[in-house]
Scaffold this motif. Sequence first.
Motif, PDB file in Angstrom:
ATOM      1  N   GLN A 187       0.840  -1.197   0.000  1.00  0.00           N
ATOM      2  CA  GLN A 187       0.000   0.000   0.000  1.00  0.00           C
ATOM      3  C   GLN A 187       0.876   1.248   0.000  1.00  0.00           C
ATOM      4  OE1 GLN A 187      -2.520  -0.190   3.434  1.00  0.00           O
ATOM      5  NE2 GLN A 187      -3.269  -2.264   2.967  1.00  0.00           N
ATOM      6  N   LEU A 188       0.475   2.245  -0.810  1.00  0.00           N
ATOM      7  CA  LEU A 188       1.118   3.555  -0.833  1.00  0.00           C
ATOM      8  C   LEU A 188       0.069   4.571  -0.382  1.00  0.00           C
ATOM      9  CD1 LEU A 188       3.629   5.234  -1.523  1.00  0.00           C
ATOM     10  CD2 LEU A 188       2.649   5.573  -3.797  1.00  0.00           C
ATOM     11  N   ARG A 189       0.333   5.225   0.753  1.00  0.00           N
ATOM     12  CA  ARG A 189      -0.603   6.180   1.315  1.00  0.00           C
ATOM     13  C   ARG A 189      -0.048   7.589   1.147  1.00  0.00           C
ATOM     14  NH1 ARG A 189      -1.589   2.734   6.898  1.00  0.00           N
ATOM     15  NH2 ARG A 189      -2.551   0.910   5.887  1.00  0.00           N
ATOM     16  N   ARG A 190      -0.912   8.483   0.555  1.00  0.00           N
ATOM     17  CA  ARG A 190      -0.495   9.873   0.307  1.00  0.00           C
ATOM     18  C   ARG A 190      -1.659  10.773   0.722  1.00  0.00           C
ATOM     19  NH1 ARG A 190       1.348  10.393  -5.478  1.00  0.00           N
ATOM     20  NH2 ARG A 190       3.152   9.278  -4.592  1.00  0.00           N
ATOM     21  N   ASN A 191      -1.388  11.593   1.719  1.00  0.00           N
ATOM     22  CA  ASN A 191      -2.444  12.436   2.298  1.00  0.00           C
ATOM     23  C   ASN A 191      -3.566  11.529   2.795  1.00  0.00           C
ATOM     24  OD1 ASN A 191      -0.925  14.723   1.704  1.00  0.00           O
ATOM     25  ND2 ASN A 191      -1.830  14.906  -0.338  1.00  0.00           N
ATOM     26  N   MET A 239      -5.206   6.118  -0.553  1.00  0.00           N
ATOM     27  CA  MET A 239      -4.412   4.894  -0.443  1.00  0.00           C
ATOM     28  C   MET A 239      -4.460   4.148  -1.767  1.00  0.00           C
ATOM     29  SD  MET A 239      -4.433   1.347   0.044  1.00  0.00           S
ATOM     30  CE  MET A 239      -5.973   0.861   0.816  1.00  0.00           C
ATOM     31  N   GLN A 240      -3.287   3.741  -2.266  1.00  0.00           N
ATOM     32  CA  GLN A 240      -3.181   3.000  -3.517  1.00  0.00           C
ATOM     33  C   GLN A 240      -2.554   1.657  -3.233  1.00  0.00           C
ATOM     34  OE1 GLN A 240      -0.749   4.917  -6.464  1.00  0.00           O
ATOM     35  NE2 GLN A 240      -0.910   3.215  -7.928  1.00  0.00           N
ATOM     36  N   GLU A 241      -3.198   0.572  -3.655  1.00  0.00           N
ATOM     37  CA  GLU A 241      -2.683  -0.786  -3.477  1.00  0.00           C
ATOM     38  C   GLU A 241      -2.048  -1.239  -4.782  1.00  0.00           C
ATOM     39  OE1 GLU A 241      -5.078  -4.676  -2.873  1.00  0.00           O
ATOM     40  OE2 GLU A 241      -4.854  -3.795  -0.869  1.00  0.00           O
ATOM     41  N   PHE A 242      -0.866  -1.854  -4.703  1.00  0.00           N
ATOM     42  CA  PHE A 242      -0.175  -2.289  -5.925  1.00  0.00           C
ATOM     43  C   PHE A 242       0.483  -3.641  -5.678  1.00  0.00           C
ATOM     44  CE2 PHE A 242       2.808   0.138  -3.459  1.00  0.00           C
ATOM     45  CZ  PHE A 242       4.020  -0.538  -3.565  1.00  0.00           C
ATOM     46  N   ASN A 243       0.808  -4.326  -6.792  1.00  0.00           N
ATOM     47  CA  ASN A 243       1.332  -5.699  -6.763  1.00  0.00           C
ATOM     48  C   ASN A 243       2.842  -5.653  -6.954  1.00  0.00           C
ATOM     49  OD1 ASN A 243       1.915  -8.393  -7.034  1.00  0.00           O
ATOM     50  ND2 ASN A 243       0.117  -8.852  -8.305  1.00  0.00           N
ATOM     51  N   VAL A 278       3.837  -2.395   4.206  1.00  0.00           N
ATOM     52  CA  VAL A 278       3.998  -3.776   3.749  1.00  0.00           C
ATOM     53  C   VAL A 278       3.206  -4.664   4.687  1.00  0.00           C
ATOM     54  CG1 VAL A 278       5.628  -5.629   3.252  1.00  0.00           C
ATOM     55  CG2 VAL A 278       6.284  -3.239   2.856  1.00  0.00           C
ATOM     56  N   PRO A 279       2.098  -5.271   4.246  1.00  0.00           N
ATOM     57  CA  PRO A 279       1.305  -6.123   5.141  1.00  0.00           C
ATOM     58  C   PRO A 279       1.941  -7.510   5.283  1.00  0.00           C
ATOM     59  CG  PRO A 279       0.277  -6.038   2.988  1.00  0.00           C
ATOM     60  CD  PRO A 279       1.464  -5.109   2.927  1.00  0.00           C
ATOM     61  N   GLY A 326       9.692  -7.416 -13.845  1.00  0.00           N
ATOM     62  CA  GLY A 326      10.608  -6.290 -13.976  1.00  0.00           C
ATOM     63  C   GLY A 326       9.955  -5.072 -14.586  1.00  0.00           C
ATOM     64  N   ASN A 327       8.641  -5.074 -14.748  1.00  0.00           N
ATOM     65  CA  ASN A 327       7.895  -3.980 -15.361  1.00  0.00           C
ATOM     66  C   ASN A 327       7.631  -2.915 -14.304  1.00  0.00           C
ATOM     67  OD1 ASN A 327       6.277  -2.284 -16.809  1.00  0.00           O
ATOM     68  ND2 ASN A 327       4.731  -3.835 -17.352  1.00  0.00           N
ATOM     69  N   GLU A 328       8.250  -1.733 -14.465  1.00  0.00           N
ATOM     70  CA  GLU A 328       8.112  -0.679 -13.481  1.00  0.00           C
ATOM     71  C   GLU A 328       6.751  -0.010 -13.500  1.00  0.00           C
ATOM     72  OE1 GLU A 328      11.238   2.134 -13.784  1.00  0.00           O
ATOM     73  OE2 GLU A 328      12.827   0.705 -13.223  1.00  0.00           O
ATOM     74  N   SER A 329       5.957  -0.317 -14.500  1.00  0.00           N
ATOM     75  CA  SER A 329       4.629   0.300 -14.537  1.00  0.00           C
ATOM     76  C   SER A 329       3.737  -0.214 -13.413  1.00  0.00           C
ATOM     77  CB  SER A 329       3.967   0.014 -15.901  1.00  0.00           C
ATOM     78  OG  SER A 329       3.780  -1.395 -16.079  1.00  0.00           O
ATOM     79  N   TYR A 330       4.134  -1.363 -12.816  1.00  0.00           N
ATOM     80  CA  TYR A 330       3.363  -1.867 -11.693  1.00  0.00           C
ATOM     81  C   TYR A 330       3.595  -1.028 -10.421  1.00  0.00           C
ATOM     82  CZ  TYR A 330       2.306  -6.169 -14.257  1.00  0.00           C
ATOM     83  OH  TYR A 330       1.853  -7.077 -15.152  1.00  0.00           O
ATOM     84  N   LEU A 331       4.640  -0.217 -10.407  1.00  0.00           N
ATOM     85  CA  LEU A 331       5.017   0.500  -9.191  1.00  0.00           C
ATOM     86  C   LEU A 331       4.625   1.964  -9.299  1.00  0.00           C
ATOM     87  CD1 LEU A 331       8.608  -0.936  -8.602  1.00  0.00           C
ATOM     88  CD2 LEU A 331       6.435  -1.789  -7.740  1.00  0.00           C
ATOM     89  N   PRO A 332       4.033   2.542  -8.252  1.00  0.00           N
ATOM     90  CA  PRO A 332       3.712   3.971  -8.266  1.00  0.00           C
ATOM     91  C   PRO A 332       4.961   4.810  -7.993  1.00  0.00           C
ATOM     92  CG  PRO A 332       3.023   2.997  -6.201  1.00  0.00           C
ATOM     93  CD  PRO A 332       3.537   1.864  -7.047  1.00  0.00           C
ATOM     94  N   GLN A 333       4.888   6.101  -8.364  1.00  0.00           N
ATOM     95  CA  GLN A 333       5.983   7.028  -8.111  1.00  0.00           C
ATOM     96  C   GLN A 333       5.907   7.539  -6.669  1.00  0.00           C
ATOM     97  OE1 GLN A 333       8.479   7.787 -10.293  1.00  0.00           O
ATOM     98  NE2 GLN A 333       7.556   6.229 -11.632  1.00  0.00           N
TER      99      GLN A 333
END
Length: 704
Positions: A145-149, A152-156, A180-181, A164-171
């Motif tokens: 999980q990426l929490r901003r303000n 919350m954004q959940e990503f794999n 990290v759960p 190796g595809n960076e598009s799965y990761l947020p900036q």
Amino acid sequence: MFRFIARVLCMSLLFISCFTSASVSKPAKVQVGDLIAVFLPGEENLQQDLNVDKQGRITLPEVGTVTVAGLTEAELKALVKEKLGGVFRDLMHLSVYVKETRLLVQVLGYVDKPGQVLLPASAGIQMALAKAGGVRSGAQLDKLQLRRNDSMQEFNYKAYLDSGNESYLPQLRSLDTLFVPASPMIGNIEVEFDAAKMSDAGDAAADRNAVKVFGEVNRPGSFSYKANISLVDLLMRAGGVTRYAGVEQIRVINHNEPNLFNLKQYLDTGDSQLLPALSSGATIFVPRQEEEIKSGANMVYVMGEVFKPGAYEGKEGATFMDILANAGGPTRFAESRQIRIIHANGEVRPFDMAAYTEGLVTQIPDIGAGDAIFVPEKTDMNEKSWLKVAPNRAVRVIGEVVRPGRFEWSDEMNLMDLLAHAGGPKSRADTANIELLIPDGRGNNRTLTFDLDKYIKQGHGESRLPKIKAGTVVRIHDLPQDPSDNKSQWVRQSSDKSIYIMGQVGAPGRYRFNSEMTFLDILAAADGPTDKADIHNIRISHSDKGRPKVTKLDLGLYFETGDQQLLPQITTGDTIYIPEKNRIWLNQTKETTVRVLGAVNRPGRYRFNDSMTLLDLLAEAGGTSSDAYINKITVVNLSCCKDQARSFDLSEFSKTADFAILPVIRNGDTVYVPDRKDSLGYKTRETIGDIFRLVSMASLLGLL
């Protein structure tokens, strides 16, 4: 023509404006985590790098906190210059700029080192996790999980690791929180997580079709059911049976029907027909092996501190050592000096195995059928030893030792071993008078006093140590801390070990005495003579002689000459008395003193010896008073037949210094110094004066 030129100019201006707007980007702004450099030559406080904290502030020296987040670099420099202008006069060379753009990110959850991390501006999710020590075993990587303000954004993250595809990761941005759960498979109690073993140990806890294996196995749990799986396969997945497993009585429940399975019989025969068929939801229980009680006419029992206690079959020719060795031998906690052999007829025989290994004991005990060998536990000094050591094997040490108490005794020990075992005497221990109460074997005790100081000083051997045995009591007295503490020792301090000192000393009383002490040691212990003490007439009453004896001591003469021969020999039981000055008429006859009377400062009786003169006697009496008539001092001599008197002119003597005219003084004499009023000249002057006064009075009356 004019229109064409105007159209070209417009197109040119439009192209320039478009190019300028495209090539000029917005200026970067200060964000949380950035490193700001502030430099002012000549000022050490303004030559450092400042961090932008979570509130977007920096701390300026001499100014305090200043909010800078969201400012451009130009705005930052202007603001810092404005704030410093109130403190510093010359800011012409001030330099302020963003030295490093960084991200301040919180990494929480199932990582090795959760907390805030500082990252470069280009850092991503993987670098943030690496800064936090990496994810832990058991983290759920597909649901980070990426929490901003407030969003919350959940990503794999697992998909990124697979491809190796960076598009799965947020900036990432400053002040983001990366969480990290933990995987739900790790349970509520944290244990060492090994994903490779999850399928082999309890991988089907929530599966109703799983096969449950528990009891005496190394890894009990619920295991997924597979077709044609055998009971041996499931036992292997459960880590195998333990050493305590009853493999002949394994319980198997299939479709609610219990059955027994003999694994030992299967292993002995290899007959697969013996293996029970397993269905989904089956239960397998491996019980604990029940020890068979071994007994019989040939059994020997070994108990206590051995590695394998139990019942052993005593074959013909088996010795004590054979049976003890079969039991694994004594452990490191065993008291090998106190082994007990309990014979079948009830007789108990002790055996010292340590002495046997040292060659001090040559015979080992005989062991027969039905006998028992008991190896006791070693007694711990910190435990209550009377719970483990019988009174007939204990020695008691009381008094001034480091660890008083009851100690187990061995005849190989001596008194020095015992004192060392008790930690040794304390600093206040009276080691010159150690008391021992030793049993004589007939129900009585004998008392013995041992001088440890003398034993060590003279270097005696062990043969001079007192012979003690089990049941002995050793008592060590304590010495007084100071002379004023002596009275507290009177109850325990015997008179034959004491010195009595009385009279004019600082602390009279009874004092502990040993053979190394002298008269001066005792006098110093009593704080020495007081200012009223008559040190020339000290008396010592000796008690160690066959008949009473009193010694006189002139301590003043010793201080003048330093002659050690003048000091008497002091032993225990003696009494020292130091009298008071000028109190001799209470304890001395007139024939042994000289009386000084008349006009002196301290008239009284004084001791006199042949080395003294009349001048010494007058000085002892404080000298003559201011009204003394020193021209006619009278000395009355006491002789055998009759008394006689002589006069002495002290004034004349002071002029001539002729010692020959000094009268002889002896004990019993009397010296009288008359008053000036008693002299003939004084009386004549007084008479003449009275006559003149009468004549003057008569003349005055005649005139009137």
